[in-house]
Design a protein around this motif. Sequence first.
Motif, PDB file in Angstrom:
ATOM      1  N   LEU A   1      -4.846   1.820  -3.365  1.00  0.00           N
ATOM      2  CA  LEU A   1      -3.975   2.929  -2.953  1.00  0.00           C
ATOM      3  C   LEU A   1      -2.523   2.541  -3.133  1.00  0.00           C
ATOM      4  O   LEU A   1      -2.070   1.527  -2.603  1.00  0.00           O
ATOM      5  CB  LEU A   1      -4.230   3.284  -1.484  1.00  0.00           C
ATOM      6  N   GLN A   2      -1.788   3.370  -3.867  1.00  0.00           N
ATOM      7  CA  GLN A   2      -0.340   3.202  -3.975  1.00  0.00           C
ATOM      8  C   GLN A   2       0.350   4.058  -2.913  1.00  0.00           C
ATOM      9  O   GLN A   2       0.078   5.251  -2.800  1.00  0.00           O
ATOM     10  CB  GLN A   2       0.158   3.665  -5.351  1.00  0.00           C
ATOM     11  N   LEU A   3       1.234   3.439  -2.161  1.00  0.00           N
ATOM     12  CA  LEU A   3       2.120   4.156  -1.257  1.00  0.00           C
ATOM     13  C   LEU A   3       3.542   3.994  -1.765  1.00  0.00           C
ATOM     14  O   LEU A   3       3.847   3.032  -2.479  1.00  0.00           O
ATOM     15  CB  LEU A   3       2.017   3.602   0.164  1.00  0.00           C
ATOM     16  N   LEU A   4       4.414   4.918  -1.371  1.00  0.00           N
ATOM     17  CA  LEU A   4       5.824   4.738  -1.700  1.00  0.00           C
ATOM     18  C   LEU A   4       6.473   3.957  -0.559  1.00  0.00           C
ATOM     19  O   LEU A   4       5.834   3.118   0.056  1.00  0.00           O
ATOM     20  CB  LEU A   4       6.483   6.084  -1.954  1.00  0.00           C
ATOM     21  N   VAL A   5       7.732   4.205  -0.265  1.00  0.00           N
ATOM     22  CA  VAL A   5       8.429   3.431   0.759  1.00  0.00           C
ATOM     23  C   VAL A   5       7.647   3.521   2.067  1.00  0.00           C
ATOM     24  O   VAL A   5       7.375   4.609   2.569  1.00  0.00           O
ATOM     25  CB  VAL A   5       9.867   3.953   0.947  1.00  0.00           C
ATOM     26  N   GLN A   6       7.302   2.375   2.634  1.00  0.00           N
ATOM     27  CA  GLN A   6       6.366   2.329   3.750  1.00  0.00           C
ATOM     28  C   GLN A   6       6.843   3.098   4.974  1.00  0.00           C
ATOM     29  O   GLN A   6       6.048   3.718   5.683  1.00  0.00           O
ATOM     30  CB  GLN A   6       6.088   0.875   4.121  1.00  0.00           C
ATOM     31  N   LYS A   7       8.155   3.095   5.229  1.00  0.00           N
ATOM     32  CA  LYS A   7       8.661   3.745   6.440  1.00  0.00           C
ATOM     33  C   LYS A   7       8.686   5.263   6.325  1.00  0.00           C
ATOM     34  O   LYS A   7       8.817   5.956   7.337  1.00  0.00           O
ATOM     35  CB  LYS A   7      10.064   3.238   6.767  1.00  0.00           C
ATOM     36  N   ASP A   8       8.548   5.801   5.112  1.00  0.00           N
ATOM     37  CA  ASP A   8       8.554   7.245   4.945  1.00  0.00           C
ATOM     38  C   ASP A   8       7.278   7.850   5.515  1.00  0.00           C
ATOM     39  O   ASP A   8       6.185   7.297   5.369  1.00  0.00           O
ATOM     40  CB  ASP A   8       8.666   7.620   3.469  1.00  0.00           C
ATOM     41  N   GLN A   9       7.419   9.021   6.136  1.00  0.00           N
ATOM     42  CA  GLN A   9       6.263   9.687   6.709  1.00  0.00           C
ATOM     43  C   GLN A   9       5.249  10.104   5.649  1.00  0.00           C
ATOM     44  O   GLN A   9       4.049  10.165   5.924  1.00  0.00           O
ATOM     45  CB  GLN A   9       6.692  10.914   7.515  1.00  0.00           C
ATOM     46  N   ALA A  10       5.711  10.390   4.439  1.00  0.00           N
ATOM     47  CA  ALA A  10       4.779  10.761   3.373  1.00  0.00           C
ATOM     48  C   ALA A  10       3.797   9.622   3.103  1.00  0.00           C
ATOM     49  O   ALA A  10       2.608   9.856   2.850  1.00  0.00           O
ATOM     50  CB  ALA A  10       5.546  11.107   2.098  1.00  0.00           C
ATOM     51  N   SER A  11       4.259   8.381   3.171  1.00  0.00           N
ATOM     52  CA  SER A  11       3.373   7.238   2.970  1.00  0.00           C
ATOM     53  C   SER A  11       2.397   7.099   4.135  1.00  0.00           C
ATOM     54  O   SER A  11       1.218   6.782   3.939  1.00  0.00           O
ATOM     55  CB  SER A  11       4.191   5.945   2.819  1.00  0.00           C
ATOM     56  N   ALA A  12       2.894   7.344   5.350  1.00  0.00           N
ATOM     57  CA  ALA A  12       2.021   7.258   6.521  1.00  0.00           C
ATOM     58  C   ALA A  12       0.893   8.281   6.442  1.00  0.00           C
ATOM     59  O   ALA A  12      -0.263   7.977   6.787  1.00  0.00           O
ATOM     60  CB  ALA A  12       2.833   7.461   7.791  1.00  0.00           C
ATOM     61  N   THR A  13       1.195   9.484   5.978  1.00  0.00           N
ATOM     62  CA  THR A  13       0.154  10.505   5.898  1.00  0.00           C
ATOM     63  C   THR A  13      -0.814  10.215   4.756  1.00  0.00           C
ATOM     64  O   THR A  13      -2.018  10.472   4.865  1.00  0.00           O
ATOM     65  CB  THR A  13       0.765  11.904   5.739  1.00  0.00           C
ATOM     66  N   ARG A  14      -0.313   9.670   3.644  1.00  0.00           N
ATOM     67  CA  ARG A  14      -1.216   9.266   2.556  1.00  0.00           C
ATOM     68  C   ARG A  14      -2.186   8.194   3.043  1.00  0.00           C
ATOM     69  O   ARG A  14      -3.393   8.240   2.756  1.00  0.00           O
ATOM     70  CB  ARG A  14      -0.421   8.742   1.361  1.00  0.00           C
ATOM     71  N   LEU A  15      -1.670   7.236   3.768  1.00  0.00           N
ATOM     72  CA  LEU A  15      -2.516   6.157   4.273  1.00  0.00           C
ATOM     73  C   LEU A  15      -3.566   6.706   5.238  1.00  0.00           C
ATOM     74  O   LEU A  15      -4.726   6.269   5.223  1.00  0.00           O
ATOM     75  CB  LEU A  15      -1.654   5.106   4.966  1.00  0.00           C
ATOM     76  N   ALA A  16      -3.174   7.683   6.064  1.00  0.00           N
ATOM     77  CA  ALA A  16      -4.125   8.288   6.999  1.00  0.00           C
ATOM     78  C   ALA A  16      -5.264   8.981   6.259  1.00  0.00           C
ATOM     79  O   ALA A  16      -6.437   8.880   6.656  1.00  0.00           O
ATOM     80  CB  ALA A  16      -3.402   9.278   7.916  1.00  0.00           C
ATOM     81  N   GLY A  17      -4.941   9.687   5.176  1.00  0.00           N
ATOM     82  CA  GLY A  17      -5.980  10.353   4.388  1.00  0.00           C
ATOM     83  C   GLY A  17      -6.931   9.372   3.738  1.00  0.00           C
ATOM     84  O   GLY A  17      -8.154   9.572   3.711  1.00  0.00           O
ATOM     85  N   TYR A  18      -6.379   8.299   3.211  1.00  0.00           N
ATOM     86  CA  TYR A  18      -7.188   7.229   2.586  1.00  0.00           C
ATOM     87  C   TYR A  18      -8.107   6.593   3.621  1.00  0.00           C
ATOM     88  O   TYR A  18      -9.314   6.410   3.384  1.00  0.00           O
ATOM     89  CB  TYR A  18      -6.228   6.206   1.986  1.00  0.00           C
ATOM     90  N   ARG A  19      -7.561   6.255   4.784  1.00  0.00           N
ATOM     91  CA  ARG A  19      -8.358   5.622   5.840  1.00  0.00           C
ATOM     92  C   ARG A  19      -9.487   6.544   6.304  1.00  0.00           C
ATOM     93  O   ARG A  19     -10.612   6.095   6.550  1.00  0.00           O
ATOM     94  CB  ARG A  19      -7.463   5.252   7.023  1.00  0.00           C
ATOM     95  N   ARG A  20      -9.193   7.834   6.404  1.00  0.00           N
ATOM     96  CA  ARG A  20     -10.210   8.778   6.853  1.00  0.00           C
ATOM     97  C   ARG A  20     -11.368   8.844   5.862  1.00  0.00           C
ATOM     98  O   ARG A  20     -12.544   8.831   6.255  1.00  0.00           O
ATOM     99  CB  ARG A  20      -9.575  10.163   7.047  1.00  0.00           C
ATOM    100  N   ALA A  21     -11.048   8.899   4.579  1.00  0.00           N
ATOM    101  CA  ALA A  21     -12.101   8.960   3.563  1.00  0.00           C
ATOM    102  C   ALA A  21     -12.937   7.684   3.550  1.00  0.00           C
ATOM    103  O   ALA A  21     -14.171   7.731   3.450  1.00  0.00           O
ATOM    104  CB  ALA A  21     -11.486   9.202   2.187  1.00  0.00           C
TER     105      ALA A  21
END
Length: 332
Positions: free
Chosen positions: A186-206
């Motif tokens: 999984l590629q995330l952008l800048v870690q502190k950005d909320q967009a990265s946090a939500t991407r990570l949440a979707g990945y973890r859920r799947a």
Amino acid sequence: MANLKQIAAELSLSVTTVSRALKDGPEVHPSTVARVKEVAKRVGYVPNHHGRALKTGQTLTLTAVLPMETRDYLSDLAKLPLIEGMTLAARQAGYSLSIYSTTPDDDPVESVQRLLQAHSADGLIITRMVSGDPRVRLLLDQGIPFVAFGRTDLGIAYPYVDIDNEQIAYEATRRLMDKGCRRIALQLLVQKDQASATRLAGYRRAMAEAGIPIDQSLIGDGTFTMESSAAWFDRLLASSDRPTGLACANELGLLGALHALGRRGLVPGRDVHIVTRDNTRLARFLPANIGVHSVDMADVGHKLIEVLESRIANPLGPVATILLQGRFEPAE
């Protein structure tokens, strides 16, 4: 240049009626509105926004605060569809759009404070939201009309337009699983950005739904220029237990990953399956077997302006919140 008095004289109407008709005022009969607009178009009438600004105290300018990725110019080019959408929507609403560019070293709160002190805009668009973003509370406290591109977790109501990055990452991960992938990077952008946090949440859920444990070594974050993406993914490919799937953050991350695959003689869609988010339609023109989540950033720009214009017109009205979905295009 034609003015309201000339149009009014030609139609034997009052200047007030002509003015209201040009604004689609409900108190003016539709047939009169049509007649006024027809004459205005024929004589080339252009509204005097400067005069209106002097009367109302408005600047008739909207300002979007956009961080620029210095020394990574392709990342900034990816912002052009968003800017185009905002520019056209602002013009249609009778505003001009200004872009307030910041660098990665600028403090986001100080940038907003400078704009507030300048009184140079009737409303602001803020981007790159972070957890507990202090700009939201600052603007609410100051009573300044604004809209955020993105969400934060302050627990207070504020207007925003966002992309459902959690759902995009979730779907990307599930689609890679459908291809038989279990080692999914999984590629995330800048870690502190909320967009990265939500991407990570979707990945973890799947991954949790599939009963696959998270391997932190497969999760990367950064600006993901083409160079950094290539270097990161090449390190993963060098592992004895290399990934079989990749969810890319954007088209630039994708280009870097494809470069790393090519150097090792690996083929996307055969050796490693890829799903990417794409804001520019670039991925569809690459000769590679890639799944794509497309996001219409020009439409995002339009919606940001629509929400902001509504907020300026009715500051005490309902707080608009819009969450947009990506459109998936399967690999060919």
